[in-house]
Design an enzyme around this catalytic site. Structure first.
Site, PDB file in Angstrom:
ATOM      1  N   ASP A   8       0.881  -1.166   0.000  1.00  0.00           N
ATOM      2  CA  ASP A   8       0.000   0.000   0.000  1.00  0.00           C
ATOM      3  C   ASP A   8       0.927   1.227   0.000  1.00  0.00           C
ATOM      4  O   ASP A   8       2.142   1.100   0.154  1.00  0.00           O
ATOM      5  CB  ASP A   8      -0.890  -0.033   1.247  1.00  0.00           C
ATOM      6  CG  ASP A   8      -1.714   1.225   1.421  1.00  0.00           C
ATOM      7  OD1 ASP A   8      -2.329   1.676   0.444  1.00  0.00           O
ATOM      8  OD2 ASP A   8      -1.700   1.773   2.538  1.00  0.00           O
ATOM      9  N   ASP A  10      -0.163   5.141   1.088  1.00  0.00           N
ATOM     10  CA  ASP A  10      -0.421   6.096   2.166  1.00  0.00           C
ATOM     11  C   ASP A  10      -0.427   5.403   3.530  1.00  0.00           C
ATOM     12  O   ASP A  10      -1.048   4.346   3.711  1.00  0.00           O
ATOM     13  CB  ASP A  10      -1.763   6.792   1.960  1.00  0.00           C
ATOM     14  CG  ASP A  10      -1.752   7.700   0.745  1.00  0.00           C
ATOM     15  OD1 ASP A  10      -0.679   8.224   0.404  1.00  0.00           O
ATOM     16  OD2 ASP A  10      -2.824   7.877   0.120  1.00  0.00           O
TER      17      ASP A  10
END
Length: 241
Positions: A8, A10
């Site tokens: 991922d 953020d």
């Protein structure tokens, strides 16, 4: 056989939300109430399209947006982790599946000098038009009822693995690294021997704890909680050694 590392972005690779970081470009580093109130649950990408249009109307230039985005801090140890991955490409493929957008991720990785670690980025496409306004489009449409309308990370990961398999590449292990609610769906397709690494104190850790005791969700991969990229580096080095 290689290992696949899936990130991922953020609150995982970077220690903030890149979409909200861009608000530093706005007048007084804030958005008007009418714009903030226009967000609808599950439709964050559409909301960010309006945010970027607003910044364009405020004559915030592409160069200004880029220079601000390049200051997003990486999570502790992540630059070192990506550097390690770039030095071990014979053993590791690395992809990003993110709800951010293509320009933000490209700029941030480039500023840190770690783009060579990442083989593919799957995220919402972003471009600047002739007016100098940045637009953000949804990555794809899907039928998953658990994910935001713009992206089902499970579908993205599943398609990537299938395409690689058709090309003769099968991964010995997959390591998925994330923090949020939309990272739960993709880890459900991981196998025994795979690894899911959830950031300590974030939503994914809580959801995985609940899922492991639920009769409706029998998770197969090993779950490890992390606080820094150095802990992840230690686990990944074990996968390839």
């Amino acid at each position: 056989m290689k290992s696949l590392v899936v990130f991922d972005f953020d609150h995982t690779l970077v220690d903030d939300n890149s979409d909200t970081w861009v608000i530093k470009c706005a007048p007084n580093q804030s958005l008007p109430a009418w714009l903030k109130n226009s967000y609808q649950k599950g439709r964050w990408t559409e909301y960010m399209g309006r945010v970027m249009s607003y910044l364009g109307e405020q004559e915030v230039s592409r160069d200004t947006v880029r220079s601000v985005m390049e200051t997003v801090p990486f999570t502790d140890g992540m630059v070192e982790l990506l550097t390690y991955i770039s030095q071990n490409k014979n053993n590791i493929d690395c992809i990003i599946i993110s709800d951010s957008n293509s320009l933000f991720i490209d700029w941030i990785l480039g500023a840190a000098g770690v783009k060579t670690a990442v083989d593919n980025v799957f995220t919402n496409p972003a471009t600047f038009d002739d007016r100098g306004y940045m637009s953000v489009q949804c990555y794809h449409s899907h039928e998953c009822g658990q994910c935001p309308v713009n992206m089902c990370k499970r579908s993205v990961l599943d398609d990537f693995i299938k395409n690689k398999r058709q090309g003769g590449v099968q991964y010995e292990r997959i390591c998925y690294i994330g923090d949020g609610r939309n990272d739960l769906c993709p880890v459900k397709i991981l196998r025994e021997g795979d690894l899911v690494m959830a950031r300590k104190g974030y939503t994914l850790e809580t959801l995985l704890s609940s899922a492991r005791v639920s009769e409706n969700c029998l998770l197969k991969p090993r779950v490890v909680v992390w606080s820094s990229g150095f802990e992840i580096l230690n686990e990944i080095s074990k996968l390839i050694n």
